[in-house]
Motif scaffolding. Structure first.
Motif: not given
Ligand code: CA
Length: 233
Positions: A77-86, A96-99, A110-117
């Motif tokens: 799972i890759i999460m998309l978040t609009a908020r930058a806070e840590d 349990g998101a992977d990234d 994003l595509v690079a991260r998809v490929r890596a995961i």
């Protein structure tokens, strides 16, 4: 085939942008705009990876992530978040998101991260022969609930075994202490996250050549633990 990606995102423009980038790279993509339909889409579409927006109508991204993690089958799972806070980033990893990727983001990134995961997930699947996981000198017999180090059986307590398997099934994935507590000890366990630390220390003493410089069970500062993705290579 490169892989099937399910996007759960209520903002159509972002979904279209992600879908176009992934399809251009050869992925098969399905988009849904509603959190409430996400789990059904996981079942019907059978994705290899899930891209999940954090704020959604219906179920939100964290709830979907938690629900997916409670299943038998591991789905990256890759999460998309609009908020930058840590805090939000860490919350994403805690469930349990992977990234995660913070908006606005670059499609190529994003595509690079998809490929890596996907590469990571497939490599760990490829090494799985019948019901054994093996990593260099370390071998885990899932059916027999036995662990071997350099061919010799290692005596593990049941929770030590469960914790090891939880981590080793997803090499490279970061697990928060609370997530591990829930996955291994269950929701109703009264202990605190120190329990996880104590068990990781015991596992290191039993499995690692040098428990102070672990090769398998790695600490992720201020979050929790992960099983090394590249041990024994
Ligand atoms: Ca949204």
């Amino acid at each position: 085939m490169l892989g099937r990606i399910l996007i759960v995102e209520d903002e159509e423009a972002i979904a279209a942008f992600v879908q176009t980038a992934l399809e251009r790279d050869g992925f098969t993509v399905k988009w849904i705009g509603n959190g409430a339909d996400a789990l059904e889409a996981v079942d019907s579409f059978q994705p290899d990876l899930l891209i999940l927006d954090l704020t959604l109508p219906g179920l939100d991204g964290l709830q979907i992530c938690q629900a997916v993690r409670q299943r038998e089958v591991y789905l990256p799972i890759i999460m998309l978040t609009a908020r930058a806070e840590d805090t939000d980033k860490i919350v994403g990893l805690e469930v349990g998101a992977d990234d995660y990727v913070t908006k606005p983001f670059n499609a190529r990134e994003l595509v690079a991260r998809v490929r890596a995961i996907l590469r990571l997930a497939r490599r760990s699947t490829g090494r799985r022969s019948s019901n054994r996981l093996s990593f260099g000198q370390l071998e885990i017999d899932l059916d027999g609930r036995q662990v071997f180090r350099a061919g010799r059986a290692v005596d593990l307590a049941p929770k030590e075994f469960d914790l090891l398997v939880t981590l080793a099934r997803a090499p490279g994935r970061v697990f928060g202490r609370d997530t591990l507590l829930e996955l291994v000890w269950g929701y109703n366990f009264g202990g605190d996250s120190r329990t996880v630390d104590v068990h990781v220390q015991r596992l290191r003493r039993k499995l690692e050549e040098n428990p102070h410089e672990p090769r398998y069970l790695l600490t992720v500062h201020s979050i929790g633990y992960k099983f090394a993705a590249n041990q024994g290579e």
